[in-house]
Design a protein around this motif. Structure first.
Motif, PDB file in Angstrom:
ATOM      1  N   VAL A  46      43.502  42.938  38.573  1.00 37.54           N
ATOM      2  CA  VAL A  46      43.336  43.193  40.002  1.00 37.54           C
ATOM      3  C   VAL A  46      44.177  42.176  40.788  1.00 37.54           C
ATOM      4  O   VAL A  46      44.046  40.968  40.594  1.00 37.54           O
ATOM      5  CB  VAL A  46      41.847  43.105  40.423  1.00 37.54           C
ATOM      6  N   SER A  56      37.685  43.295  47.509  1.00 39.57           N
ATOM      7  CA  SER A  56      37.399  43.822  46.169  1.00 39.57           C
ATOM      8  C   SER A  56      38.278  45.049  45.905  1.00 39.57           C
ATOM      9  O   SER A  56      38.916  45.586  46.810  1.00 39.57           O
ATOM     10  CB  SER A  56      35.911  44.168  46.021  1.00 39.57           C
ATOM     11  N   THR A  62      40.641  53.052  42.726  1.00 35.92           N
ATOM     12  CA  THR A  62      39.778  53.269  41.553  1.00 35.92           C
ATOM     13  C   THR A  62      39.725  54.753  41.202  1.00 35.92           C
ATOM     14  O   THR A  62      39.876  55.135  40.040  1.00 35.92           O
ATOM     15  CB  THR A  62      38.351  52.737  41.828  1.00 35.92           C
ATOM     16  N   ALA A  95      35.156  44.510  41.637  1.00 29.02           N
ATOM     17  CA  ALA A  95      36.139  43.756  40.854  1.00 29.02           C
ATOM     18  C   ALA A  95      36.932  42.931  41.856  1.00 29.02           C
ATOM     19  O   ALA A  95      37.275  43.414  42.942  1.00 29.02           O
ATOM     20  CB  ALA A  95      37.050  44.694  40.076  1.00 29.02           C
ATOM     21  N   ARG A  96      37.218  41.700  41.506  1.00 29.12           N
ATOM     22  CA  ARG A  96      37.877  40.747  42.406  1.00 29.12           C
ATOM     23  C   ARG A  96      39.268  40.397  41.890  1.00 29.12           C
ATOM     24  O   ARG A  96      39.591  40.633  40.727  1.00 29.12           O
ATOM     25  CB  ARG A  96      37.035  39.473  42.506  1.00 29.12           C
ATOM     26  N   ASP A  99      40.512  39.625  38.100  1.00 33.71           N
ATOM     27  CA  ASP A  99      39.725  40.309  37.069  1.00 33.71           C
ATOM     28  C   ASP A  99      40.625  41.263  36.285  1.00 33.71           C
ATOM     29  O   ASP A  99      41.430  41.988  36.878  1.00 33.71           O
ATOM     30  CB  ASP A  99      38.590  41.139  37.689  1.00 33.71           C
ATOM     31  N   VAL A 101      40.584  44.601  34.412  1.00 34.53           N
ATOM     32  CA  VAL A 101      39.739  45.787  34.354  1.00 34.53           C
ATOM     33  C   VAL A 101      40.222  46.682  33.224  1.00 34.53           C
ATOM     34  O   VAL A 101      41.413  46.992  33.138  1.00 34.53           O
ATOM     35  CB  VAL A 101      39.765  46.551  35.698  1.00 34.53           C
ATOM     36  N   ARG A 122      35.539  48.838  33.510  1.00 27.89           N
ATOM     37  CA  ARG A 122      34.683  47.668  33.336  1.00 27.89           C
ATOM     38  C   ARG A 122      35.511  46.384  33.344  1.00 27.89           C
ATOM     39  O   ARG A 122      36.697  46.407  33.022  1.00 27.89           O
ATOM     40  CB  ARG A 122      33.842  47.777  32.080  1.00 27.89           C
ATOM     41  N   ILE A 123      34.846  45.304  33.694  1.00 30.05           N
ATOM     42  CA  ILE A 123      35.472  43.984  33.629  1.00 30.05           C
ATOM     43  C   ILE A 123      35.631  43.652  32.147  1.00 30.05           C
ATOM     44  O   ILE A 123      34.648  43.630  31.406  1.00 30.05           O
ATOM     45  CB  ILE A 123      34.616  42.911  34.333  1.00 30.05           C
ATOM     46  N   ILE A 130      32.072  48.621  36.377  1.00 30.31           N
ATOM     47  CA  ILE A 130      32.250  48.570  37.827  1.00 30.31           C
ATOM     48  C   ILE A 130      32.297  49.966  38.446  1.00 30.31           C
ATOM     49  O   ILE A 130      31.988  50.140  39.611  1.00 30.31           O
ATOM     50  CB  ILE A 130      33.497  47.750  38.230  1.00 30.31           C
TER      51      ILE A 130
END
Length: 146
Positions: A46, A56, A62, A95-96, A99, A101, A122-123, A130
């Motif tokens: 990210v 985020s 997404t 998610a930041r 991160d 992903v 997902r992380i 997420i």
């Protein structure tokens, strides 16, 4: 051996689609790491350009990633990429920046006319989901529509 060819095929499709001039180029940061036989797995980090106003991962991005990676999974099953008839995403956590992903898409069923694919984002470090969702695609594009 078939899985190796499968993941290479998924990588080629992803690169072709994301490197074009269409909107799909927004997914070029997703790197395919596994796939074949109805599955596609990728990951991305990210970055600032992926964020919404609150810092985020943007929900629209997404959804686009889910749309594209599920299509790669479907194509690895030997199906036409089709057109979306339904796309759904449930956003479960943020998610930041920084991160990594992981995106994991799996073809549930690819029939003559319709296909059903599911996906989780997902992380990678924690496995925390997420977002999850999927899509239904109409894949019988040789049939004349009335």
């Amino acid at each position: 051996m078939a899985a190796k060819r499968g993941v290479e095929m998924v990588k080629q499709v992803a690169e072709f689609i994301s490197k074009g001039s269409s909107f799909d180029r927004v997914t070029q940061m997703v790197k395919i790491t596994a796939g074949g036989d109805g599955r596609a797995v990728g990951e991305f980090t990210v970055a600032a350009e992926h964020l919404n106003r609150v810092g985020s991962l943007h929900g629209g991005l997404t959804a686009t990633i889910l749309d594209n990676v599920t299509t790669y999974a479907l194509m690895s099953k030997g199906s036409h990429p089709g057109v979306s008839s339904s796309l759904n995403v449930s956003y479960l956590a943020a998610a930041r920046p920084g991160d990594v992903v992981e995106v994991d898409a799996n073809t549930i069923h690819a029939g003559r006319k319709m296909a059903y694919i599911e996906c989780e984002l997902r992380i990678k470090a924690t496995g925390k989901v997420i977002a999850k969702g999927g899509q239904t695609k109409f894949v019988d594009l040789d049939t004349k529509m009335s």
